[in-house]
Design a protein around this motif. Structure first.
Motif, PDB file in Angstrom:
ATOM      1  N   LYS A 186       3.548  22.500  32.417  1.00  0.00           N
ATOM      2  CA  LYS A 186       4.733  21.632  32.991  1.00  0.00           C
ATOM      3  C   LYS A 186       5.752  23.695  32.622  1.00  0.00           C
ATOM      4  O   LYS A 186       6.962  23.124  31.909  1.00  0.00           O
ATOM      5  N   VAL A 226      14.236  25.623  32.570  1.00  0.00           N
ATOM      6  CA  VAL A 226      13.137  25.436  32.448  1.00  0.00           C
ATOM      7  C   VAL A 226      12.001  27.366  33.264  1.00  0.00           C
ATOM      8  O   VAL A 226      12.555  27.474  32.168  1.00  0.00           O
ATOM      9  N   CYS A 227      12.595  26.859  34.486  1.00  0.00           N
ATOM     10  CA  CYS A 227      11.658  27.491  34.551  1.00  0.00           C
ATOM     11  C   CYS A 227      12.471  29.611  35.045  1.00  0.00           C
ATOM     12  O   CYS A 227      11.765  30.526  35.203  1.00  0.00           O
ATOM     13  N   HIS A 234      -2.027  31.661  46.818  1.00  0.00           N
ATOM     14  CA  HIS A 234      -2.362  29.659  46.283  1.00  0.00           C
ATOM     15  C   HIS A 234      -1.165  29.290  47.360  1.00  0.00           C
ATOM     16  O   HIS A 234      -0.570  29.915  47.980  1.00  0.00           O
ATOM     17  N   PRO A 261       5.858  35.916  38.136  1.00  0.00           N
ATOM     18  CA  PRO A 261       6.832  36.546  39.519  1.00  0.00           C
ATOM     19  C   PRO A 261       7.976  36.158  39.032  1.00  0.00           C
ATOM     20  O   PRO A 261       8.999  34.888  39.241  1.00  0.00           O
ATOM     21  N   CYS A 296      11.746  32.205  32.558  1.00  0.00           N
ATOM     22  CA  CYS A 296      10.694  33.348  32.676  1.00  0.00           C
ATOM     23  C   CYS A 296      11.395  33.907  33.800  1.00  0.00           C
ATOM     24  O   CYS A 296      10.582  34.817  35.370  1.00  0.00           O
ATOM     25  N   PHE A 353       0.926  35.961  44.961  1.00  0.00           N
ATOM     26  CA  PHE A 353       0.293  34.535  44.593  1.00  0.00           C
ATOM     27  C   PHE A 353       0.560  33.701  46.108  1.00  0.00           C
ATOM     28  O   PHE A 353      -0.258  32.478  46.202  1.00  0.00           O
ATOM     29  N   VAL A 407       0.702  24.453  37.900  1.00  0.00           N
ATOM     30  CA  VAL A 407       2.632  24.242  37.037  1.00  0.00           C
ATOM     31  C   VAL A 407       2.659  22.677  36.101  1.00  0.00           C
ATOM     32  O   VAL A 407       2.335  22.853  35.286  1.00  0.00           O
ATOM     33  N   SER A 461      10.539  21.758  40.935  1.00  0.00           N
ATOM     34  CA  SER A 461      11.005  22.643  41.117  1.00  0.00           C
ATOM     35  C   SER A 461      10.132  23.813  41.661  1.00  0.00           C
ATOM     36  O   SER A 461      10.703  24.627  42.007  1.00  0.00           O
ATOM     37  N   SER A 479       6.562  37.997  29.745  1.00  0.00           N
ATOM     38  CA  SER A 479       5.483  36.985  30.839  1.00  0.00           C
ATOM     39  C   SER A 479       5.278  37.495  31.691  1.00  0.00           C
ATOM     40  O   SER A 479       3.633  37.250  31.846  1.00  0.00           O
ATOM     41  N   GLY A 480       5.756  38.820  32.145  1.00  0.00           N
ATOM     42  CA  GLY A 480       5.310  39.039  33.508  1.00  0.00           C
ATOM     43  C   GLY A 480       5.356  38.269  34.408  1.00  0.00           C
ATOM     44  O   GLY A 480       4.672  38.118  35.554  1.00  0.00           O
ATOM     45  N   LYS A 531       2.253  27.473  31.078  1.00  0.00           N
ATOM     46  CA  LYS A 531       1.833  26.434  30.201  1.00  0.00           C
ATOM     47  C   LYS A 531       2.149  25.242  31.061  1.00  0.00           C
ATOM     48  O   LYS A 531       2.446  25.336  32.311  1.00  0.00           O
TER      49      LYS A 531
HETATM   50  C1  HEC Z   1       7.530  30.898  29.395  1.00  0.00           C
HETATM   51  C2  HEC Z   1       7.384  31.854  30.593  1.00  0.00           C
HETATM   52  C3  HEC Z   1       7.675  30.330  31.398  1.00  0.00           C
HETATM   53  C4  HEC Z   1       7.668  29.528  32.025  1.00  0.00           C
HETATM   54  C5  HEC Z   1       9.097  28.825  30.901  1.00  0.00           C
HETATM   55  C6  HEC Z   1       7.985  28.861  33.411  1.00  0.00           C
HETATM   56  N1  HEC Z   1       6.535  29.978  33.844  1.00  0.00           N
HETATM   57 FE1  HEC Z   1       5.637  29.910  36.138  1.00  0.00          FE
HETATM   58  N2  HEC Z   1       4.867  31.467  35.742  1.00  0.00           N
HETATM   59  C7  HEC Z   1       4.730  32.705  34.866  1.00  0.00           C
HETATM   60  C8  HEC Z   1       4.248  33.822  34.574  1.00  0.00           C
HETATM   61  C9  HEC Z   1       3.900  34.256  33.682  1.00  0.00           C
HETATM   62  C10 HEC Z   1       3.360  33.164  35.853  1.00  0.00           C
HETATM   63  C11 HEC Z   1       2.215  34.456  36.164  1.00  0.00           C
HETATM   64  C12 HEC Z   1       0.611  33.651  36.183  1.00  0.00           C
HETATM   65  C13 HEC Z   1      -0.423  35.009  36.764  1.00  0.00           C
HETATM   66  O1  HEC Z   1      -0.229  35.566  36.521  1.00  0.00           O
HETATM   67  O2  HEC Z   1      -1.129  34.128  37.078  1.00  0.00           O
HETATM   68  C14 HEC Z   1       4.094  32.166  36.548  1.00  0.00           C
HETATM   69  C15 HEC Z   1       3.047  31.972  37.805  1.00  0.00           C
HETATM   70  C16 HEC Z   1       4.251  30.698  38.369  1.00  0.00           C
HETATM   71  C17 HEC Z   1       3.683  30.416  40.010  1.00  0.00           C
HETATM   72  C18 HEC Z   1       2.282  31.203  40.222  1.00  0.00           C
HETATM   73  C19 HEC Z   1       1.689  30.410  40.179  1.00  0.00           C
HETATM   74  C20 HEC Z   1       0.045  30.692  41.170  1.00  0.00           C
HETATM   75  O3  HEC Z   1      -0.600  31.895  40.042  1.00  0.00           O
HETATM   76  O4  HEC Z   1      -0.155  30.935  42.182  1.00  0.00           O
HETATM   77  C21 HEC Z   1       4.400  29.230  39.955  1.00  0.00           C
HETATM   78  C22 HEC Z   1       4.429  28.229  41.582  1.00  0.00           C
HETATM   79  C23 HEC Z   1       4.986  29.067  38.960  1.00  0.00           C
HETATM   80  N3  HEC Z   1       5.007  29.641  37.740  1.00  0.00           N
HETATM   81  C24 HEC Z   1       6.394  27.912  38.672  1.00  0.00           C
HETATM   82  C25 HEC Z   1       6.725  27.475  37.179  1.00  0.00           C
HETATM   83  C26 HEC Z   1       7.594  26.501  37.330  1.00  0.00           C
HETATM   84  C27 HEC Z   1       7.896  25.135  38.754  1.00  0.00           C
HETATM   85  C28 HEC Z   1       8.327  26.630  36.183  1.00  0.00           C
HETATM   86  C29 HEC Z   1       9.339  25.629  35.146  1.00  0.00           C
HETATM   87  C30 HEC Z   1       8.756  24.031  36.109  1.00  0.00           C
HETATM   88  C31 HEC Z   1       7.470  28.386  35.769  1.00  0.00           C
HETATM   89  N4  HEC Z   1       7.007  28.508  37.079  1.00  0.00           N
HETATM   90  C32 HEC Z   1       7.949  27.904  34.646  1.00  0.00           C
HETATM   91  C33 HEC Z   1       5.917  31.885  33.468  1.00  0.00           C
HETATM   92  C34 HEC Z   1       6.500  31.124  33.095  1.00  0.00           C
END
Ligand code: HEC
Length: 110
Positions: A86, A35-36, A67, A52, A39, A63, A76, A100, A49-50, A84
């Motif tokens: 999860k 999943v994760c 947090h 990290p 991106c 980040f 998450v 994760s 998506s930008g 999104k």
């Molecule tokens: C569709 C793309 C996408 C997917 C899939 C995704 N992420 Fe992210 N994630 C992002 C983006 C974009 C950001 C930055 C958000 C922001 O700028 O506040 C982010 C930020 C985060 C952060 C930092 C949050 C914070 O604000 O401190 C964590 C931790 C994280 N993701 C974990 C996960 C995990 C674990 C998964 C899988 C279960 C996951 N992400 C799946 C796009 C995604």
């Protein structure tokens, strides 16, 4: 703290670290992989998506400063404007997601 105790403690944390490194934390997390990583490991979706990237630790500083690990799990698991719920995974449990996040944080805070 005396030196002997410091040495003992650092040896202990080394053992704990290497044990973790060989087992749970660093073993590829399947939720992360499925999943994760779409991106968060670069690539096209990461760029669009930008998100990290786990390979760019400096991207995580902002980040990590903003947090705690608990807050990130909350974000998450429940979703937030830029994230999104999860990571878009409908079949993932709360535990899967929290694991994760731990996995990702272990990678970026090495
Ligand atoms: C569709 C793309 C996408 C997917 C899939 C995704 N992420 Fe992210 N994630 C992002 C983006 C974009 C950001 C930055 C958000 C922001 O700028 O506040 C982010 C930020 C985060 C952060 C930092 C949050 C914070 O604000 O401190 C964590 C931790 C994280 N993701 C974990 C996960 C995990 C674990 C998964 C899988 C279960 C996951 N992400 C799946 C796009 C995604």
């Amino acid at each position: 703290m005396n030196t002997k105790r410091m040495i003992k403690q650092s040896t202990l944390s080394f053992i704990v670290f290497t044990t973790l490194a060989n087992t749970s934390v660093f073993a590829e997390d399947s939720t992360f992989a499925n999943v994760c990583s779409d991106c968060h490991a670069g690539g096209f979706k990461g760029w669009v998506s930008g998100a990290p990237n786990i390979n760019k630790k400096n991207k995580w500083d902002e980040f990590l400063n903003r947090h705690t690990a608990e807050e990130m799990k909350e974000i998450v698991v429940n979703g937030l404007s830029d994230h999104k719920r999860k990571g878009g995974c409908k079949t993932c449990s709360k535990d899967d997601i929290e694991a994760s996040v731990d996995y990702m944080l272990a990678l970026v805070s090495q």
